[in-house]
Structure formats: C-alpha cells, structure tokens
Design a protein around this motif. Sequence first.
Motif, PDB file in Angstrom:
ATOM      1  N   ILE A  64       0.862  -1.185   0.000  1.00 14.76           N
ATOM      2  CA  ILE A  64       0.000   0.000   0.000  1.00 14.76           C
ATOM      3  C   ILE A  64       0.893   1.227   0.000  1.00 14.76           C
ATOM      4  O   ILE A  64       1.733   1.396   0.904  1.00 14.76           O
ATOM      5  CB  ILE A  64      -0.936   0.027   1.215  1.00 14.76           C
ATOM      6  CG1 ILE A  64      -1.784  -1.251   1.275  1.00 14.76           C
ATOM      7  CG2 ILE A  64      -1.846   1.249   1.156  1.00 14.76           C
ATOM      8  CD1 ILE A  64      -2.722  -1.317   2.468  1.00 14.76           C
ATOM      9  N   VAL A  65       0.723   2.073  -1.001  1.00 13.19           N
ATOM     10  CA  VAL A  65       1.550   3.270  -1.173  1.00 13.19           C
ATOM     11  C   VAL A  65       0.642   4.494  -1.164  1.00 13.19           C
ATOM     12  O   VAL A  65      -0.388   4.520  -1.845  1.00 13.19           O
ATOM     13  CB  VAL A  65       2.333   3.218  -2.498  1.00 13.19           C
ATOM     14  CG1 VAL A  65       3.137   4.497  -2.708  1.00 13.19           C
ATOM     15  CG2 VAL A  65       3.255   2.013  -2.513  1.00 13.19           C
ATOM     16  N   ALA A  66       1.009   5.511  -0.388  1.00 11.97           N
ATOM     17  CA  ALA A  66       0.283   6.777  -0.370  1.00 11.97           C
ATOM     18  C   ALA A  66       1.071   7.819  -1.151  1.00 11.97           C
ATOM     19  O   ALA A  66       2.297   7.922  -1.011  1.00 11.97           O
ATOM     20  CB  ALA A  66       0.075   7.260   1.065  1.00 11.97           C
ATOM     21  N   LEU A  67       0.372   8.599  -1.971  1.00  7.44           N
ATOM     22  CA  LEU A  67       0.969   9.725  -2.685  1.00  7.44           C
ATOM     23  C   LEU A  67       0.442  11.014  -2.078  1.00  7.44           C
ATOM     24  O   LEU A  67      -0.778  11.209  -1.990  1.00  7.44           O
ATOM     25  CB  LEU A  67       0.594   9.689  -4.169  1.00  7.44           C
ATOM     26  CG  LEU A  67       0.985   8.459  -4.978  1.00  7.44           C
ATOM     27  CD1 LEU A  67       0.516   8.617  -6.425  1.00  7.44           C
ATOM     28  CD2 LEU A  67       2.477   8.213  -4.920  1.00  7.44           C
ATOM     29  N   VAL A  68       1.346  11.891  -1.638  1.00 11.54           N
ATOM     30  CA  VAL A  68       0.949  13.189  -1.099  1.00 11.54           C
ATOM     31  C   VAL A  68       1.692  14.275  -1.851  1.00 11.54           C
ATOM     32  O   VAL A  68       2.803  14.082  -2.332  1.00 11.54           O
ATOM     33  CB  VAL A  68       1.214  13.297   0.417  1.00 11.54           C
ATOM     34  CG1 VAL A  68       0.415  12.263   1.193  1.00 11.54           C
ATOM     35  CG2 VAL A  68       2.695  13.141   0.727  1.00 11.54           C
ATOM     36  N   GLY A  69       1.053  15.435  -1.953  1.00 17.06           N
ATOM     37  CA  GLY A  69       1.662  16.558  -2.652  1.00 17.06           C
ATOM     38  C   GLY A  69       0.653  17.665  -2.830  1.00 17.06           C
ATOM     39  O   GLY A  69      -0.550  17.483  -2.585  1.00 17.06           O
ATOM     40  N   ALA A  70       1.126  18.811  -3.255  1.00 17.04           N
ATOM     41  CA  ALA A  70       0.250  19.961  -3.477  1.00 17.04           C
ATOM     42  C   ALA A  70      -0.742  19.680  -4.604  1.00 17.04           C
ATOM     43  O   ALA A  70      -0.518  18.804  -5.440  1.00 17.04           O
ATOM     44  CB  ALA A  70       1.093  21.188  -3.839  1.00 17.04           C
TER      45      ALA A  70
END
Length: 256
Positions: A33-39
């Motif tokens: 399980i991978v989370a992507l965060v960013g503006a």
Amino acid sequence: MAEATAALSDVVVHYPGRQPLGPIDLSIAPGEIVALVGASGAGKSTILRLLAGLEHPSRGRIDRAAAPGRTGFVFQAATLMPWTDARTNVALPLELAGVAAAEARRRADEALAAVGLGDRLTARPRQLSGGMAMRVSLARALVTEPDLLLLDEPFAALDSVTRRRLIEDLHRLWAVRSPRPAIVFVTHDVEEAVYLAGRALVLDAATGRVTRELATPGALPRAPDWRSDAGYRATVELLAVALARSMATVPPEAGS
C-alpha cells in the motif's frame, strides 16, 4: 524480488501552459500500500491515471503486470449511476467483462456484504449517505478482485469518523485477499497517509517527481491503538515537514 504490479520509468507528461510533469520513476510491489501526497497540481491524480492506462505519457515507459480488467479505480466522488440500485452499480464491471448476469449479481451481493451494505442491495444512490455511496464505489472496484487498486482521495469529503471507519474497512478487505492487491492511495492528509500505507511518497509541487519516501513503522493492518504510537506521531511530523518543503513553489494547476 517479485515483478512489480505497476511501474513508471522516466515518465514525462506535457500540459499546455505549465512545465511538464516528470520525469517520474515509481514502482509498486505486489500487495503493498503506497500513499501519494503533494500539493494540488503536483500530479497525484495524473499518476493514478497513468497507472490505470487512462492517460498516456509524452515520454517514458509504463509497465503493468495486472491482467486486463484487474485494475480497480475509486474516484473522489462515488460516480454511481443514479437511476439504478447498489447491486446493479457494483455488478456493472463484471457484466461489461462478459460475466453472466446472475453470477455478476451474486458477486455484487458478496462485495456489498463485505463493505457492510448487505442490507442495502436495492437502495438507489439518493437513498445512501456519502459514506455508504463511497462503500458502494469501493465494492464496485473490488468486485473484479483487482491486482491493483487505485484510490483518488475517496474519503476527502467525508467526516472524520466515517473516514476512519472506511480506512479500517479498506485494511480489512485488503488483508483477507490472497494474494493481496497493491494499493495506491492519493491524499492530502498526512495522518491518513501514514496510517493507511506502508510507504508514503511526497511529490514535488512543480514537477511531480518523488522528493521524499518514508516507510511507515508497524505492521498492516494497524493495531487498534496505533494512532497513539510514538512512531506513528513521529512519522506524521516527518511527512508534514517534507510536504511543506515540496510546496515551496506551487505551479499553476493541471492534473491534481
């Protein structure tokens, strides 16, 4: 090492009126399980569309080991057909894949029961709360038993209690599958990212490149009291700092 479920290699995407996204390199292992965060505008949703095959890069390579029809996608809105019931909404991808109607309905009923809606099979979307509608959308994505599950901020519009329950349900549904699907989850919430994922990736606001990768401590699914764990709190703070640094220069919005 097992073959990646999906991977982006030197991927660049051009958009009119802004600098290109990329080059992006990303590999998703089976069952992780991978989370992507960013503006906003950093390319999180674009990466999901690339992984799903819904968008094509201007340059670079995309590899997908998931078999055709074995990628599930849950969008920010539930995107249900308003004129029909929950069972028919969930059965749709099976029927489109050529599964017989009776079998599709049976599997839809099982998927809805798994997300806690076994008593709402004939409910129309207007009869469902926001959390229930999102559960139907999740059941529809899971009914094909995907190898890769892509989630684009599906819980963002929900209250905090409902969000927590759905995250716990997602962990439970992931854990009982054999083999477990790989999941890529987009979120702006660093606490959600650390709790949900085994690995969190921060995207640069201007280019979409991965600027920081954090492995989250502890096993998945999480223990009931894990949000009070010191390792959890420390990782949330590290991720929040990394996200703030990535947003130092925010580009004109393109893909989110």
